[in-house]
Design a protein around this motif. Sequence first.
Motif, short mmCIF file in Angstrom:
data_model
loop_
_atom_site.label_atom_id
_atom_site.label_comp_id
_atom_site.label_asym_id
_atom_site.label_seq_id
_atom_site.Cartn_x
_atom_site.Cartn_y
_atom_site.Cartn_z
N PHE A 117 106.34 93.84 35.42
CA PHE A 117 105.87 95.18 35.76
C PHE A 117 104.55 95.44 35.07
O PHE A 117 104.22 94.81 34.06
CB PHE A 117 106.88 96.25 35.32
N ASN A 118 103.83 96.43 35.56
CA ASN A 118 102.61 96.88 34.91
C ASN A 118 102.98 97.47 33.55
O ASN A 118 103.80 98.39 33.48
CB ASN A 118 101.95 97.93 35.80
N ASP A 142 101.54 99.56 31.66
CA ASP A 142 101.33 101.01 31.57
C ASP A 142 102.51 101.78 32.15
O ASP A 142 102.90 102.83 31.63
CB ASP A 142 100.03 101.43 32.25
N ASP A 143 103.10 101.27 33.25
CA ASP A 143 104.28 101.90 33.83
C ASP A 143 105.47 101.84 32.88
O ASP A 143 106.22 102.80 32.74
CB ASP A 143 104.66 101.24 35.16
N LEU A 185 104.93 104.33 29.95
CA LEU A 185 105.20 105.70 30.39
C LEU A 185 106.70 105.93 30.48
O LEU A 185 107.22 106.97 30.03
CB LEU A 185 104.53 105.96 31.75
N TRP A 186 107.41 104.98 31.04
CA TRP A 186 108.87 105.07 31.17
C TRP A 186 109.54 105.14 29.80
O TRP A 186 110.44 105.97 29.59
CB TRP A 186 109.36 103.86 31.96
N GLU A 233 109.19 108.52 28.48
CA GLU A 233 110.09 109.43 29.19
C GLU A 233 111.51 109.33 28.63
O GLU A 233 112.17 110.36 28.40
CB GLU A 233 110.10 109.12 30.69
N PHE A 281 113.42 104.73 36.19
CA PHE A 281 112.22 103.93 36.36
C PHE A 281 111.93 103.68 37.84
O PHE A 281 110.81 103.87 38.30
CB PHE A 281 112.33 102.57 35.63
N HIS A 282 112.95 103.27 38.58
CA HIS A 282 112.76 102.96 40.00
C HIS A 282 112.40 104.20 40.82
O HIS A 282 111.66 104.09 41.80
CB HIS A 282 113.99 102.27 40.57
N LYS A 308 110.66 106.83 39.69
CA LYS A 308 109.35 107.35 39.30
C LYS A 308 108.21 106.34 39.41
O LYS A 308 107.05 106.73 39.40
CB LYS A 308 109.39 107.90 37.88
N HIS A 309 108.50 105.05 39.45
CA HIS A 309 107.41 104.06 39.37
C HIS A 309 107.45 103.11 40.54
O HIS A 309 108.30 102.57 40.98
CB HIS A 309 107.47 103.30 38.05
#
Length: 141
Positions: free
Chosen positions: A16-17, A19-20, A23-24, A27, A137-138, A140-141
């Motif tokens: 995954f990225n 940055d994602d 952020l997760w 959260e 995660f899934h 929101k990203h």
Amino acid sequence: MNRSDISFHSDRSLPFNPDDIKLWIREVIDLENRKTGIISYTFVDDEELLRINKDFLNHDFYTDIITFDEVVDTTINGEIFISLDRIKENSLESGSYQNEFLRVVVHGVLHLIGYDDHSSSEKLLMREKEDNYIELFHVKH
């Protein structure tokens, strides 16, 4: 000074990225009513994690994650070491390398927040938390 940083260290590509993922993680920490401090993720192979397990914990077995807790009050700080080899191996059973990656990443954060997985009831709660946050995660990203 309120410092906050999440870092990733790996000589292999991640699914995954970053940055994602960062952020997760923030959260998740917010939803658990904690503050994000300094968290370092280092992704290694089985042999390196086995060495860390022996050297620091006196355990002579393979594992998928080792978490070093440096939490101060409600600020989540720590060093998390994850074996990408174990994630790949475990994903053969679970069926999804991406979800297994997310599970182990959030598992480390949940340990830093204060969740354990020694008893069957603690393992059940940990798994529920992991599943809920993977779903988040899934979504929101």
